[in-house]
Each structure stands twice: as structure tokens, then as C-alpha cells.
Design an enzyme around this catalytic site. Structure first.
Site, PDB file in Angstrom:
ATOM      1  N   LEU A   1       0.833  -1.201   0.000  1.00 29.32           N
ATOM      2  CA  LEU A   1       0.000   0.000   0.000  1.00 29.32           C
ATOM      3  C   LEU A   1       0.871   1.255   0.000  1.00 29.32           C
ATOM      4  O   LEU A   1       0.671   2.163  -0.794  1.00 29.32           O
ATOM      5  CB  LEU A   1      -0.922   0.000   1.217  1.00 29.32           C
ATOM      6  CG  LEU A   1      -1.874   1.185   1.370  1.00 29.32           C
ATOM      7  CD1 LEU A   1      -2.809   1.292   0.168  1.00 29.32           C
ATOM      8  CD2 LEU A   1      -2.683   1.062   2.666  1.00 29.32           C
TER       9      LEU A   1
ATOM     10  N   GLY B   1       1.989   7.631   2.466  1.00 31.41           N
ATOM     11  CA  GLY B   1       2.122   6.806   3.659  1.00 31.41           C
ATOM     12  C   GLY B   1       0.813   6.780   4.418  1.00 31.41           C
ATOM     13  O   GLY B   1      -0.090   6.023   4.103  1.00 31.41           O
TER      14      GLY B   1
ATOM     15  N   GLU C   1       1.032  -0.540  10.213  1.00 31.21           N
ATOM     16  CA  GLU C   1      -0.430  -0.688  10.213  1.00 31.21           C
ATOM     17  C   GLU C   1      -1.137   0.571  10.710  1.00 31.21           C
ATOM     18  O   GLU C   1      -2.182   0.518  11.344  1.00 31.21           O
ATOM     19  CB  GLU C   1      -0.883  -1.899  11.062  1.00 31.21           C
ATOM     20  CG  GLU C   1      -0.083  -3.174  10.864  1.00 31.21           C
ATOM     21  CD  GLU C   1      -0.118  -3.716   9.441  1.00 31.21           C
ATOM     22  OE1 GLU C   1      -0.052  -2.905   8.501  1.00 31.21           O
ATOM     23  OE2 GLU C   1      -0.174  -4.938   9.281  1.00 31.21           O
TER      24      GLU C   1
END
Length: 384
Positions: free
Chosen positions: A125, A131, A366
Site C-alpha cells: 500500500l 504513507g 499498520e
């Protein structure tokens, strides 16, 4: 409320604890020093069914639950957090997204070998300019007949550098049928796809045994059937999987924090100053007590979130809280463990120096602590 574990959950926890103590822990320091990847350890974990605990037997899993999986992850991370990171990404993020959004054919091809531990998955991702602002990603996917063509790059990709990591789930901007609106979709990209390049291996502050690389797509071609889930909801799918990943990061943090407490308690009982073990000094006992309390609170929160997930109940608040609290907790616990060791704690020969370096990353992966607080703020605002 019943806080007892089932027989199966207890068995999983004990199995993982013994495995971590006997197999992982003796090799952890060497892996961190040399940067060697834990292929033999991962193979043994696969043989024990650890990667597939929460998935049905139909899809290569053990037919267990998420509570059992997270108990396993805690114990594995207690042995070495970088091995725990591999398990977290493989099952809680990649496996979960395939299970929830994949077609039957995609599950047969990708989920079954992941759940059986025959291959390791990766999740892409983050980009150089994207970010926390995940929606700003620039990697593109354009439909060309019966193929998708990807261009762009991803960074900080865990697992992809492993030889047995054969694919990555990639979020990319795709063009709608009318060629006007850009949407974000998710794609299953094999590592051997034409135009796929494994980039540099990052030199990290810690977690040297975790394979972290950049990846580059240059007219990378994949079959049209490798589109995962709803083409209009790729980002939402990724974020939904990251919700499970946040529970997993909390469990990983608890395992690392428990390792810190184990070392600090052992050292305090053996280290003598002023004629007696430093454990007998109230200042040290209070520090150890605070560590134990914080760890238990974090453990209870991740177990609550996992239980809610198992029972198909809303758990966004609980998962976010678990991740935020546990990741902040482990940095403090690691710092206190090092402090109890004094000057020895700063030396590489003591595990707490390695634990201290690794703890910081859990506030970033995460979703950073700041992002977790933003999510919680929105949830609170919705209740007003």
C-alpha cells in the site's frame, strides 16, 4: 463474561509458547546480527499449521478462530518479533483479504497455499509519497484486453524479499470503463510477472530477519482475473484487512513486551547491588509491577477485539484502541526493561537492547499512533 480459553485456544497458545522458546529464541540474536531469513523456522511453523489457524479447512486452514491465532502470534513474537511480523502480514492481512474478498478460484490458487504455509504473501500500500495518506497513491493499473498493466512503485514491503514469497496484494489507481474517473482497486501480482522488479533491501534499525524491500512495476502485466474483490473498493478492502492487522500488531506488541518483562525480572533477581538482589528494591519492584499491569491491559484489549471479530460484531474501536495502546505500551516497557539492566542493557549481548530497538516500529506499522488517534476521534465524533 467468561475469560477462560477453550481447550483448542489453550493448546495453540502452549504449542506456540514451546515452539518460540525451543526453536525461535535460541536463533533470534544470530538472525538479527546476520540478517538471515528464518526459512527453517517458517517451514516448521507451516507444518504446525500456524499460518492457517483462523481459516476454514476448505481453504487450507485449521478451522480455528482469531483469538487462537492472536494467542499464537503473541507467543511467536515473544520469541522474536521479526518472525511474528512475517506471521502477522501473511495471515492477518494477506490471508484475511483473500478470504474476505477473493473469488473461489483465487482462494484455490492463492489462499490455500498461504494458509498451509507453502507460500508467503506480501501487502503493498505504502509509496514514497503516500504513507498515512493512503488515498494519494500513484501506482496505476490500466486494463489492456485480458490483462492489467501496472506502473509505479511501493516501499517498505514486508515479506516480499523472501524466496518463498510469491505474490503481493497491490493497491493501485485504475481507470474506469469510461476512462474518466480514477478509482483504487486491489490486484494479486505474482512476483514472477513480467515487469515486476524486486527493489533494494532496506537497512533497518531493527527486525533484520524481516524481509523488507521496495518493489517497482514497469509495464507489469497480470491476468485480468487477478483483480481482487470490488474494483471500486480496493482501498476500503485494504483498510478493512488492516483493521485485523491492527489487532495482530497489538498481539505482537504484547509478545515483545512480555519478552522484555521476562528479561527484566530475571535480571533483577540475579543482579546484586548493595549486598542484595536489585529486585528487593522498591523502585525496581514498582517498575516491574507497572510493566506487568500495562502488558495485561494490552493483552485483554487485543483478545476482546479478536473475540468480537470471531463473533462478527463491530470492532473498529476495539481494534484501533488495542493497536494504539499496545504499541505505545511496548516502547515504554522496553525502555523500562533496559533501564533495569542499567549499562548492561545497552550492550548487544543482552536481548533487551534488541527489544528496545524493535519496539519503536510498532507505533508506525499498520497505521501510526497519530492515525489511530484520528480514527478514534472520528468514532467519538460520530457518537455525539
Amino acid at each position: 463474561m467468561n475469560f477462560d480459553l477453550t481447550d483448542e485456544q489453550t493448546m495453540i497458545r502452549n504449542m506456540a509458547r514451546d515452539f518460540a522458546q525451543e526453536i525461535i529464541r535460541p536463533r533470534a540474536e544470530k538472525m538479527d546480527e546476520t540478517g538471515e531469513y528464518p526459512y527453517e523456522i517458517l517451514q516448521k511453523m507451516a507444518e504446525l499449521g500456524m499460518m492457517g489457524i483462523p481459516f476454514p479447512e476448505t481453504w487450507g486452514g485449521s478451522g480455528g478462530d482469531w483469538v487462537g491465532y492472536h494467542l499464537c502470534l503473541e507467543e511467536i513474537s515473544r520469541g522474536d518479533s521479526s518472525v511474528g511480523a512475517c506471521l502477522e502480514v501473511t495471515t492477518a492481512v494477506v490471508g484475511e483479504e483473500l478470504f474476505r474478498f477473493g473469488t473461489e478460484n483465487q482462494k484455490w490458487q492463492w489462499l490455500i497455499p498461504v494458509a498451509q504455509g507453502r507460500i508467503i504473501g506480501a501487502f503493498a500500500l505504502t509509496e514514497p509519497d503516500s504513507g498515512s495518506d493512503a488515498g494519494a497513491l500513484r501506482t496505476t493499473a490500466v486494463r489492456d484486453g485480458n490483462q492489467w498493466v501496472l506502473n509505479g512503485s511501493k516501499q517498505f514491503i514486508t515479506n516480499i524479499g523472501l524466496e518463498n514469497s510469491t505474490f503481493v496484494l497491490v493497491a493501485a489507481q485504475s481507470v474506469s470503463a469510461k476512462g474518466a474517473q480514477k478509482i483504487i482497486s486491489t490486484f494479486i501480482v505474482p512476483k514472477d510477472a513480467p515487469g515486476f522488479t524486486l527493489g533494494k533491501r532496506y537497512k533497518k534499525m531493527a527486525w533484520q530477519a524481516s524481509a523488507t524491500h521496495e518493489i517497482v512495476f514497469e509495464d507489469c502485466r497480470i491476468p485480468a482475473d487477478n483483480l481482487l474483490g470490488d474494483p471500486n473498493k480496493g482501498l476500503a478492502q485494504h483498510l478493512a484487512s488492516l483493521q485485523t492487522g491492527r489487532i495482530a500488531i497489538a498481539a505482537l506488541a504484547v509478545g515483545l513486551a512480555q519478552a522484555c518483562l521476562d528479561e527484566a525480572l530475571s535480571y533483577a533477581r540475579e543482579r546484586r547491588q548493595f549486598g542484595r538482589p536489585i529486585f528487593e528494591f522498591q523502585a525496581v519492584q514498582h517498575k516491574l509491577a507497572d510493566m506487568a499491569v500495562a502488558i495485561e491491559l494490552a493483552r485483554n484489549q487485543y483478545l476482546k477485539a479478536a473475540w468480537l471479530k470471531d463473533n462478527e460484531r463491530p470492532h473498529t474501536f476495539e481494534a484501533t484502541t488495542a493497536k494504539l495502546f499496545a504499541s505505545e505500551m511496548v516502547e515504554k516497557v522496553a525502555s523500562d526493561a533496559l533501564q533495569i539492566h542499567g549499562g548492561y542493557g545497552y550492550m548487544r549481548e543482552y536481548p533487551v537492547s534488541r527489544y528496545y530497538q524493535g519496539a519503536k516500529l510498532l507505533q508506525i506499522v499498520e497505521g501510526t499512533s497519530e492515525i489511530q488517534r484520528m480514527i478514534l476521534g472520528r468514532l467519538l465524533a460520530a457518537k455525539v
